[in-house]
Enzyme design. Structure first.
Site, short mmCIF file in Angstrom:
data_model
loop_
_atom_site.label_atom_id
_atom_site.label_comp_id
_atom_site.label_asym_id
_atom_site.label_seq_id
_atom_site.Cartn_x
_atom_site.Cartn_y
_atom_site.Cartn_z
N ASP A 150 -46.67 55.45 85.32
CA ASP A 150 -46.28 55.32 86.73
C ASP A 150 -46.03 53.88 87.17
O ASP A 150 -45.60 53.65 88.30
CB ASP A 150 -47.38 55.89 87.63
CG ASP A 150 -48.63 55.04 87.60
OD1 ASP A 150 -49.18 54.86 86.51
OD2 ASP A 150 -49.02 54.52 88.66
N ASP A 172 -54.44 56.12 84.87
CA ASP A 172 -54.48 56.01 86.34
C ASP A 172 -53.08 56.11 86.94
O ASP A 172 -52.16 55.41 86.54
CB ASP A 172 -55.10 54.66 86.74
CG ASP A 172 -56.55 54.55 86.32
OD1 ASP A 172 -57.41 55.03 87.07
OD2 ASP A 172 -56.81 54.01 85.23
N ASP A 212 -50.17 57.46 80.10
CA ASP A 212 -50.97 56.53 80.89
C ASP A 212 -52.08 57.33 81.60
O ASP A 212 -51.99 58.56 81.72
CB ASP A 212 -50.03 55.84 81.89
CG ASP A 212 -50.77 55.04 82.92
OD1 ASP A 212 -51.65 54.24 82.54
OD2 ASP A 212 -50.49 55.21 84.13
MG LIG Z 1 -50.86 53.86 85.73
#
Ligand SMILES: [Mg+2]
Length: 241
Positions: free
Chosen positions: A195, A22, A20
């Site tokens: 995240d 961000d 991923d």
């Molecule tokens: Mg993310």
């Protein structure tokens, strides 16, 4: 409950890595268009990509065109939550379908009552960012839900300071599975690292294909492992494979 990775962890040499962007490779900023990788981070990713014989992809909720401005074009890029991809050294598709302008207008009207949010167009996906009002996710979701009835194929996903309206097929798990059918990913062990809630579908897909997930941060997750923060992730990615 995820187990925290330690420095002795053996990183499989036949891994296929899905990262991923961000909150995983870069920290959050108020303006997501100012986010970029540091030179040392770019080097780390390119080295790792070489070690994995090209089986490394950045998989993000960002629009594929925007994502391609922020990560090296030498890497596979998968944007719009898995909907669109670009192979190394190829430009991203630039003819994505658009979100319904009629419903967008209705959402604009409702959201104009809420200060300090902004709405981002990402092809068929609409993102309502509320980083300055972190507690508003559920309220925004409830406010826009009645407007979406005509969009039978779309769902609402509440993430980290963002509420997204996206086609049900915009799913990192679907994107990961599709990518695993392509060379040089085919036959490798998928590892998904992310995240946020949108990464959970990727964690589940990786597990079903014999791999596993790594969550950055704590909290309930389908990932097998977790790492405390972005700095720990880069330490992990720099380990010899
Ligand atoms: Mg993310």
């Amino acid at each position: 409950m995820a187990t925290t990775l330690n420095k002795d962890f053996a990183f499989p040499s036949n891994a296929a890595l899905f990262l991923d962007f961000d909150g995983t490779l870069v920290g959050f900023q108020d303006n997501p268009y100012s986010v970029h990788l540091a030179n040392s981070e770019i080097s780390c990713l390119l080295n790792l990509n070489d070690k994995l014989d090209g089986a490394l992809a950045i998989i993000s909720g960002r629009d594929i065109v925007d994502l391609s401005k922020r990560v090296p074009i030498a890497l596979w890029r998968i944007g719009n939550h898995g909907l669109y991809s670009a192979a190394p050294d190829t430009p991203p598709p630039n003819d994505l379908p658009k979100f319904s302008s009629d419903i967008r207008r209705k959402i604009d009207t409702v959201m104009s009552q809420v200060p300090e949010i902004w709405i981002e167009d990402k092809g068929p996906v609409l993102a309502i960012h509320h980083r300055k009002k972190p507690a508003l996710g559920l309220a925004i979701s409830q406010a826009i839900s009645p407007l979406l009835a005509p969009l039978k194929t779309h769902i609402i996903q509440v993430g980290n300071c963002v509420v997204e309206i996206k086609p049900a097929s915009a799913n990192k798990g679907i994107g990961l599975r599709k990518q695993m059918t392509r060379d040089p990913f085919l036959g490798r062990i998928p590892i998904m690292i992310g995240d946020d809630t949108t990464d959970e579908e990727g964690f589940i897909a990786a597990k079903k294909l014999g791999g596993f997930g790594i969550k950055i941060g704590h909290g309930p997750t389908q990932a097998k492992y977790n790492l405390l923060n972005i700095q720990d992730l880069y330490s992990f990615l720099r380990l010899p494979t």
